[in-house]
Write a protein that holds these residues in place. Structure first.
Motif, short mmCIF file in Angstrom:
data_model
loop_
_atom_site.label_atom_id
_atom_site.label_comp_id
_atom_site.label_asym_id
_atom_site.label_seq_id
_atom_site.Cartn_x
_atom_site.Cartn_y
_atom_site.Cartn_z
N GLY A 70 27.50 78.21 28.18
CA GLY A 70 27.51 76.83 27.68
C GLY A 70 26.34 76.17 27.33
N PRO A 71 26.07 74.87 27.67
CA PRO A 71 25.32 74.29 26.85
C PRO A 71 23.57 74.23 27.93
N LEU A 72 24.29 73.92 29.40
CA LEU A 72 23.57 73.83 30.49
C LEU A 72 22.13 75.02 30.31
N ALA A 73 22.96 76.55 29.97
CA ALA A 73 22.84 77.72 30.33
C ALA A 73 22.05 78.22 29.22
N ALA A 74 22.42 78.09 27.91
CA ALA A 74 21.35 77.60 26.08
C ALA A 74 20.45 76.92 27.44
N LEU A 75 20.56 75.93 27.54
CA LEU A 75 19.71 74.89 27.47
C LEU A 75 18.18 76.02 28.35
N GLY A 76 18.77 76.02 29.38
CA GLY A 76 18.30 76.98 30.42
C GLY A 76 17.54 78.25 30.06
N ALA A 77 18.18 79.10 29.34
CA ALA A 77 17.70 79.91 28.79
C ALA A 77 15.75 79.65 27.58
N GLY A 78 16.40 78.23 26.63
CA GLY A 78 15.18 77.97 25.63
C GLY A 78 14.36 77.75 26.66
N LEU A 79 14.43 77.20 27.16
CA LEU A 79 13.64 76.32 27.26
C LEU A 79 12.24 77.11 28.84
N ARG A 80 12.29 78.89 29.01
CA ARG A 80 11.45 79.67 29.52
C ARG A 80 10.89 80.17 28.18
N LEU A 81 10.86 79.56 27.09
CA LEU A 81 9.98 79.90 26.44
C LEU A 81 9.14 78.75 25.86
N THR A 82 9.28 77.91 26.71
CA THR A 82 8.52 76.23 26.46
C THR A 82 7.53 76.56 26.60
N SER A 83 6.39 75.51 26.40
CA SER A 83 5.03 75.71 26.99
C SER A 83 4.70 73.84 26.94
N ALA A 84 5.35 73.42 26.86
CA ALA A 84 4.40 71.55 26.08
C ALA A 84 5.00 70.50 26.92
N ASP A 85 4.30 69.29 27.45
CA ASP A 85 4.81 68.88 28.26
C ASP A 85 6.01 67.92 27.73
N HIS A 86 6.94 67.35 27.09
CA HIS A 86 7.84 66.73 26.33
C HIS A 86 8.59 68.44 25.12
N VAL A 87 9.65 68.37 25.66
CA VAL A 87 10.94 69.25 24.94
C VAL A 87 11.84 68.16 24.25
N LEU A 88 12.25 68.30 23.18
CA LEU A 88 13.20 68.08 22.28
C LEU A 88 14.71 68.91 22.28
N VAL A 89 15.29 68.61 23.16
CA VAL A 89 16.89 69.46 22.81
C VAL A 89 17.91 68.40 21.76
N LEU A 90 18.23 69.84 20.80
CA LEU A 90 18.97 68.79 19.67
C LEU A 90 19.69 70.26 19.98
N SER A 91 21.24 69.50 19.50
CA SER A 91 22.32 71.09 18.99
C SER A 91 22.12 71.31 17.50
N ALA A 92 22.66 71.92 17.38
CA ALA A 92 22.36 72.55 15.73
C ALA A 92 23.22 71.64 15.24
N ASP A 93 23.91 70.84 14.95
CA ASP A 93 24.71 70.35 14.18
C ASP A 93 24.75 68.85 13.82
N LEU A 94 23.48 68.37 13.25
CA LEU A 94 23.05 66.88 12.87
C LEU A 94 22.66 67.08 11.76
#
Length: 321
Positions: A70-94
C-alpha cells in the motif's frame, strides 16, 4: 527555489486496469511514469517505488515491504532514500502534472508553520499523492503510525494527512487527474489531442524523445513555416525549419539552453526575412505580368487589331495601296 527530493509511487496492482503495467501505459506517446518524472526534473534526488524499468532520466529504485503493502508502506520505503528538507510525493499516473503545480506545492509547503501542502481536485477532495511535505514531520508521523499499528502495510493515507498541518493548493482540473481505469486513459489521450493543447503536447513529447532541453518560441517557428510555405512553396516549410534548427545547433555548439534558444530565434529571423523577400519578388513579377497583359488589352480598345485577324489582308488581295 526550494530544494527537494521526490518520491514517485509506481508499485500498485492496477486492478481496475486488469493488472496492466500502469506506469508504462503511454499517453501522448510517453509512459505515464516518464510524464510525471518530466514535471519534477528539478529534484535533487528522485526515488521511484516500484519495479525497475527504463525511464527518461536516472532514478533510485526501491520497493515497499511487503510488496503490495500500500501507499503508506511505499512512502516509508521511499523516504529512507531521501535527504532533502522537503519531499514531493507523487503517484505515477498523473498525465497532466506540470512544473507549475510542483512549484506551487513546494511554495505552499514552505510557508511558516506548515508541514506540507497537497492538491485538491475540482470536487474539493484532498490528493495526498500530489503533495509536498516537510521531511522531518513526515518521518515523525510515519514512525508514530508504524509504532501504533505494528507496521505501515495496508494502512490508508488519511492516517498520515490527518496528523499534519497541510496547506491546500487548487491546481485546476488537470493536475490531479489520475488514470485508474481504461476510460481514464482514453480520456487523457483524447484531451492531449484537443486543439488548444496538441501542439504543446507534441513539442514536449518530441523534446523528451530527442533529449532536448530547450525552450523556443514556437510561434516564431510556425510563422516562419507559414511564410516559407506561402512565399516559396509548401514543401519549403518543413525543410526551412529543419535548416533553422541545424544552423542554430551549429551556432550554439557547447552553449547553454538560453544561448541555443537565442540562436534559434536569430536563425528564424534571417530565414523569415529571406522568405518575405522571395514573396515580394513573386508579387513584383505577378504585378509586371498583369501590367503587360493590361497594356495589350488597351491596344485593342484604341482601335488596334482584335480577334487575331492579320491586318490589311483584304487590302493586299485587292491591290489597294
Amino acid at each position: 527555489m526550494t530544494a527537494y527530493d521526490v518520491i514517485v509511487l509506481a508499485g500498485g496492482a492496477a486492478k481496475r486496469l486488469g493488472g496492466a503495467d500502469k506506469p508504462g501505459v503511454r499517453v501522448g506517446g510517453r509512459a505515464l511514469l516518464d510524464r510525471v518524472l518530466a514535471a519534477c526534473d528539478g529534484a535533487v534526488r528522485t526515488v521511484v517505488v516500484g519495479d525497475r524499468r527504463a525511464t527518461s532520466r536516472p532514478v533510485l529504485w526501491t520497493r515497499e515491504v511487503p510488496q503490495g503493502g500500500g501507499p503508506l508502506a511505499a512512502l516509508g520505503a521511499g523516504l529512507r532514500l531521501t535527504s532533502a528538507d522537503h519531499v514531493l510525493v507523487l503517484s505515477a499516473d498523473l498525465p497532466f502534472l506540470g512544473p507549475g503545480t510542483v512549484d506551487a506545492l513546494l511554495a505552499a509547503a514552505a510557508q511558516p508553520g506548515r508541514e506540507g501542502a497537497l492538491c485538491t481536485d475540482p470536487d474539493g477532495r484532498d490528493q495526498p499523492l500530489v503533495a509536498a511535505y516537510r521531511a522531518e514531520p513526515l518521518r515523525r508521523e510515519l514512525a508514530l503510525i508504524a509504532t501504533e499499528h505494528g507496521n505501515l502495510a495496508g494502512l490508508p493515507l488519511r492516517l498520515l494527512t490527518a496528523e499534519l498541518d497541510l496547506a491546500r493548493v487548487d491546481a485546476g482540473p488537470d493536475a490531479a487527474f489520475d488514470c485508474d481505469t481504461w476510460d481514464d486513459i482514453a480520456a487523457a489521450r483524447a484531451r492531449i489531442r484537443e486543439h488548444g493543447a496538441v501542439l504543446d503536447e507534441w513539442i514536449t513529447s518530441v523534446k523528451n524523445e530527442l533529449g532536448i532541453d530547450l525552450d523556443v518560441d514556437t510561434g516564431v517557428l510556425l510563422d516562419l513555416a507559414r511564410d516559407a510555405a506561402h512565399g516559396v512553396a509548401r514543401p519549403a516549410a518543413p525543410l526551412t525549419t529543419f535548416l533553422v534548427g541545424y544552423a542554430a545547433a551549429r551556432a550554439s555548439a557547447g552553449a547553454g539552453p538560453d544561448e541555443a534558444a537565442a540562436a534559434v530565434a536569430e536563425a528564424s529571423r534571417k530565414a523569415t526575412a529571406l522568405a518575405l523577400r522571395w514573396e515580394a519578388e513573386a508579387a513584383e513579377a505577378a504585378e509586371g505580368a498583369q501590367s503587360a497583359k493590361s497594356e495589350g488589352r488597351g491596344g485593342d480598345a484604341a482601335g488596334g487589331p482584335a480577334g487575331g485577324a492579320k491586318p490589311d489582308t483584304g487590302r493586299e488581295g485587292t491591290g489597294t495601296p
